[in-house]
Design a protein around this motif. Structure first.
Motif, PDB file in Angstrom:
ATOM      1  N   PHE A 445     -52.754 -13.706-106.184  1.00 22.74           N
ATOM      2  CA  PHE A 445     -53.406 -13.087-105.025  1.00 22.74           C
ATOM      3  C   PHE A 445     -52.360 -12.500-104.072  1.00 22.74           C
ATOM      4  N   THR A 446     -51.301 -13.274-103.809  1.00 27.07           N
ATOM      5  CA  THR A 446     -50.238 -12.827-102.895  1.00 27.07           C
ATOM      6  C   THR A 446     -49.561 -11.568-103.409  1.00 27.07           C
ATOM      7  N   PHE A 447     -49.211 -11.559-104.700  1.00 23.22           N
ATOM      8  CA  PHE A 447     -48.472 -10.412-105.237  1.00 23.22           C
ATOM      9  C   PHE A 447     -49.359  -9.173-105.418  1.00 23.22           C
ATOM     10  N   TRP A 448     -50.682  -9.355-105.570  1.00 28.92           N
ATOM     11  CA  TRP A 448     -51.537  -8.169-105.573  1.00 28.92           C
ATOM     12  C   TRP A 448     -51.594  -7.555-104.177  1.00 28.92           C
ATOM     13  N   ILE A 449     -51.545  -8.400-103.135  1.00 27.48           N
ATOM     14  CA  ILE A 449     -51.494  -7.884-101.757  1.00 27.48           C
ATOM     15  C   ILE A 449     -50.197  -7.113-101.521  1.00 27.48           C
ATOM     16  N   THR A 450     -49.054  -7.682-101.952  1.00 20.32           N
ATOM     17  CA  THR A 450     -47.776  -6.986-101.759  1.00 20.32           C
ATOM     18  C   THR A 450     -47.727  -5.699-102.582  1.00 20.32           C
ATOM     19  N   THR A 451     -48.356  -5.713-103.770  1.00 15.35           N
ATOM     20  CA  THR A 451     -48.442  -4.479-104.567  1.00 15.35           C
ATOM     21  C   THR A 451     -49.189  -3.396-103.799  1.00 15.35           C
ATOM     22  N   ALA A 452     -50.317  -3.763-103.203  1.00 15.51           N
ATOM     23  CA  ALA A 452     -51.113  -2.800-102.437  1.00 15.51           C
ATOM     24  C   ALA A 452     -50.320  -2.237-101.260  1.00 15.51           C
ATOM     25  N   ILE A 453     -49.539  -3.089-100.597  1.00 15.19           N
ATOM     26  CA  ILE A 453     -48.717  -2.624 -99.464  1.00 15.19           C
ATOM     27  C   ILE A 453     -47.718  -1.577 -99.929  1.00 15.19           C
ATOM     28  N   PHE A 454     -47.046  -1.838-101.063  1.00 10.92           N
ATOM     29  CA  PHE A 454     -46.063  -0.879-101.565  1.00 10.92           C
ATOM     30  C   PHE A 454     -46.724   0.406-102.059  1.00 10.92           C
ATOM     31  N   VAL A 455     -47.935   0.303-102.627  1.00  8.35           N
ATOM     32  CA  VAL A 455     -48.653   1.509-103.063  1.00  8.35           C
ATOM     33  C   VAL A 455     -48.950   2.395-101.856  1.00  8.35           C
ATOM     34  N   LEU A 456     -49.427   1.801-100.774  1.00 10.44           N
ATOM     35  CA  LEU A 456     -49.705   2.573 -99.550  1.00 10.44           C
ATOM     36  C   LEU A 456     -48.437   3.211 -99.006  1.00 10.44           C
ATOM     37  N   LEU A 457     -47.336   2.435 -98.995  1.00 12.52           N
ATOM     38  CA  LEU A 457     -46.062   2.967 -98.502  1.00 12.52           C
ATOM     39  C   LEU A 457     -45.583   4.111 -99.386  1.00 12.52           C
ATOM     40  N   PHE A 458     -45.752   3.971-100.697  1.00 16.87           N
ATOM     41  CA  PHE A 458     -45.348   5.021-101.641  1.00 16.87           C
ATOM     42  C   PHE A 458     -46.159   6.294-101.409  1.00 16.87           C
ATOM     43  N   ILE A 459     -47.472   6.162-101.193  1.00 17.68           N
ATOM     44  CA  ILE A 459     -48.323   7.328-100.948  1.00 17.68           C
ATOM     45  C   ILE A 459     -47.885   8.055 -99.685  1.00 17.68           C
ATOM     46  N   VAL A 460     -47.591   7.287 -98.636  1.00 17.96           N
ATOM     47  CA  VAL A 460     -47.136   7.905 -97.382  1.00 17.96           C
ATOM     48  C   VAL A 460     -45.809   8.620 -97.607  1.00 17.96           C
ATOM     49  N   GLN A 461     -44.882   7.976 -98.335  1.00 14.37           N
ATOM     50  CA  GLN A 461     -43.575   8.579 -98.599  1.00 14.37           C
ATOM     51  C   GLN A 461     -43.711   9.886 -99.376  1.00 14.37           C
ATOM     52  N   VAL A 462     -44.543   9.882-100.412  1.00 12.44           N
ATOM     53  CA  VAL A 462     -44.746  11.094-101.218  1.00 12.44           C
ATOM     54  C   VAL A 462     -45.412  12.182-100.379  1.00 12.44           C
ATOM     55  N   ALA A 463     -46.386  11.804 -99.550  1.00 15.68           N
ATOM     56  CA  ALA A 463     -47.075  12.784 -98.698  1.00 15.68           C
ATOM     57  C   ALA A 463     -46.104  13.416 -97.710  1.00 15.68           C
ATOM     58  N   VAL A 464     -45.228  12.619 -97.139  1.00 20.79           N
ATOM     59  CA  VAL A 464     -44.226  13.138 -96.197  1.00 20.79           C
ATOM     60  C   VAL A 464     -43.271  14.089 -96.909  1.00 20.79           C
ATOM     61  N   ASN A 465     -42.825  13.704 -98.107  1.00 20.92           N
ATOM     62  CA  ASN A 465     -41.932  14.577 -98.876  1.00 20.92           C
ATOM     63  C   ASN A 465     -42.611  15.891 -99.234  1.00 20.92           C
ATOM     64  N   PHE A 466     -43.891  15.822 -99.631  1.00 23.63           N
ATOM     65  CA  PHE A 466     -44.647  17.024 -99.994  1.00 23.63           C
ATOM     66  C   PHE A 466     -44.806  17.949 -98.788  1.00 23.63           C
ATOM     67  N   LYS A 467     -45.129  17.356 -97.654  1.00 24.14           N
ATOM     68  CA  LYS A 467     -45.293  18.140 -96.430  1.00 24.14           C
ATOM     69  C   LYS A 467     -43.969  18.790 -96.019  1.00 24.14           C
ATOM     70  N   ARG A 468     -42.874  18.057 -96.200  1.00 24.92           N
ATOM     71  CA  ARG A 468     -41.568  18.603 -95.814  1.00 24.92           C
ATOM     72  C   ARG A 468     -41.214  19.808 -96.694  1.00 24.92           C
ATOM     73  N   LYS A 469     -41.494  19.721 -97.990  1.00 25.09           N
ATOM     74  CA  LYS A 469     -41.191  20.834 -98.893  1.00 25.09           C
ATOM     75  C   LYS A 469     -42.007  22.070 -98.528  1.00 25.09           C
ATOM     76  N   ASN A 470     -43.279  21.858 -98.226  1.00 25.02           N
ATOM     77  CA  ASN A 470     -44.146  22.999 -97.869  1.00 25.02           C
ATOM     78  C   ASN A 470     -43.796  23.577 -96.519  1.00 25.02           C
ATOM     79  N   THR A 471     -43.234  22.732 -95.646  1.00 20.75           N
ATOM     80  CA  THR A 471     -42.837  23.237 -94.328  1.00 20.75           C
ATOM     81  C   THR A 471     -41.511  23.947 -94.415  1.00 20.75           C
TER      82      THR A 471
END
Length: 471
Positions: A445-471
């Protein structure tokens, strides 16, 4: 000319800075293994002697940001040198047994010196190395700091096998003297400093706010997070934060320039640092319980298994710095988060019968992800600020690391026992000896929660990188 001199001596400057950074980190972990011995030697209860470790963390965190700002105003090398001397002298006196109160006071002074070095080290390295080499330097720096955090228990155990507990502190002295001498030779005698009046009131409120926060978090673990003392300290922290923001917005030269956080690289990297260090502590707390109490593996074998991922991290960090210099920090940071997602999902799949080789594979991904994470994140933080804010940025990096480790220790227990209680159908804070499968459920249960946290962080990181390239 200053840049030419720095380039000629840059790796000697790096060595001087890293020596004390290593010892400052080492001494925060090496003392833990000596606490039972110190408890008997000073005739104080174990619960009381733990403050020898806790006081170091609290005082260090209280002064990281103020000394970062003073480093920008008075010179980072100057603050670092003074901190080196204070840390070394206090380490000598920590090893002299004049009673518990004496040790506690000396430990606080030692932490004061450590905060002066930890709040300026990344800033000095950033100024010393060009942008083309900064990733390699900061990655190597992160590797050595990581070594300090994992070498403590092993080195402490070795010292206690052959020598009295006093040498736990005295081991710092020869290294400190070497750092003092080398620093006097290679660190710049004169630095560019920023003009301005010291924001004394802002610094004072910031010190008390950090002290209230970390004192509350530590006491919360001991007496409960619904206790009056914990709630009072958290309320005090919030009030002090409001006062701090009010003062800083009106200060001519504030300790904290809140405009720094408008830079997405800066803010996201600090948040990622808190989360990564926090989840590292989750792994460090849960996996020993799994190996020793659930799988009945001997302590020495468990230690060998658990030390594998920090060793991988230490090896990978300098290489990650080189990759950051070559391919860009944003790309390597995103890859590091992908590795950490794999590691947490893998650990969430572990059960009673999982082969130890498979467990080592998932722990290896933890080390690989951490190793790839350190350099690009440090580079993104330090490159996001102007030269006159490097000390503040360095202090915030140190503060984020300590915050992550403290919060991770708290949430490891909260998540683990929440999962165990869900499986048992009633609340518990003890290892379920009669129902070991409940622990497996809580761990997964604990490690599925930490997995979800890293997935959210990864999505934000990729979105920021994508936005930076388009800008």
């Amino acid at each position: 000319m200053a840049r030419q001199v720095n380039q000629q001596n840059q790796w000697w400057i790096f060595t001087a800075v890293v020596l004390l950074s290593f010892m400052s980190t080492l001494t925060s972990s090496i003392v833990n293994i000596a606490l039972p011995v110190m408890s008997r030697a000073m005739a104080v209860p174990t619960a009381q002697v733990t403050w020898v470790a806790s006081s170091y963390l609290i005082v260090t965190c209280m002064f990281l940001l103020p000394f970062g700002k003073l480093g920008d105003m008075l010179g980072k090398a100057r603050v670092f040198k003074i901190g080196t001397v204070i840390f070394t002298i206090a380490s000598l006196f920590c090893g002299i047994n004049l009673g518990f109160v004496w040790i506690l006071i000396m430990r606080g002074i030692q932490a004061l010196g450590a905060s002066m070095t930890l709040s300026t080290n990344a800033g000095i390295i950033t100024e010393t190395f060009s942008k083309e080499q900064r990733g390699l330097a900061l990655g190597s720096f992160g590797s050595v700091v990581a070594l300090g955090s994992i070498a403590g228990p092993g080195l402490g155990g070795l010292i206690l096998t052959y020598l009295p507990w006093n040498y736990i502190f005295w081991v710092n002295v020869p290294v400190g003297i070497a750092a003092i001498i080398l620093g006097q030779i290679v660190l710049p005698k004169a630095e560019a400093t920023t003009a301005g009046k010291i924001d004394a009131w802002g610094m004072l409120v910031l010190i008390f706010m950090a002290g209230s926060l970390f004192m509350g978090l530590i006491l919360g673990q001991q007496v409960g997070f619904m206790s009056l003392i914990f709630l009072s300290l958290m309320i005090a922290t919030i009030i002090l934060l409001i006062i701090f923001i009010y003062l800083e917005k009106r200060a001519a030269d504030p300790v904290m320039n809140f405009h720094l956080f408008s830079n997405i690289d800066f803010s996201l990297s600090l948040l990622a640092t808190i989360l990564v260090y926090g989840i590292n502590f989750v792994v460090n707390i849960i996996e020993p319980i799994y190996l020793e109490q659930n799988r009945f593996i001997t302590t020495d074998l468990a230690g060998l298994i658990l030390i594998s991922f920090p060793i991988i991290q230490i090896i990978v960090s300098p290489f990650a710095g080189w990759l950051s210099d070559r391919f860009g920090s944003h790309r390597i940071a995103a890859i590091s988060l992908a590795m950490l997602i794999i590691s947490q999902a893998g650990l969430a799949s572990v059960n009673h019968t999982t082969p130890l080789l498979i467990l080592c594979l998932w722990l290896g991904f933890v080390g690989l992800g951490n190793g790839l994470f350190q350099a690009p994140t440090n580079v993104l933080v330090m490159n996001s600020v102007s030269k006159d804010q490097l000390g503040v940025a360095s202090g915030l990096l140190g503060f984020s690391r300590n915050t992550g480790m403290t919060v991770g220790e708290i949430f490891a227990n909260i998540l683990l026992f929440t999962g165990i209680s869900m499986n048992l159908g009633h609340s518990t804070i003890d290892y379920p000896v009669a129902q070991p499968e409940a622990f497996i459920f809580g761990m997964r249960f604990t490690f599925w929660i930490t997995t979800a946290i890293f997935v959210l962080l990864f999505i934000v990181q990729v979105a920021v990188n994508f936005k930076r390239k388009n800008t």
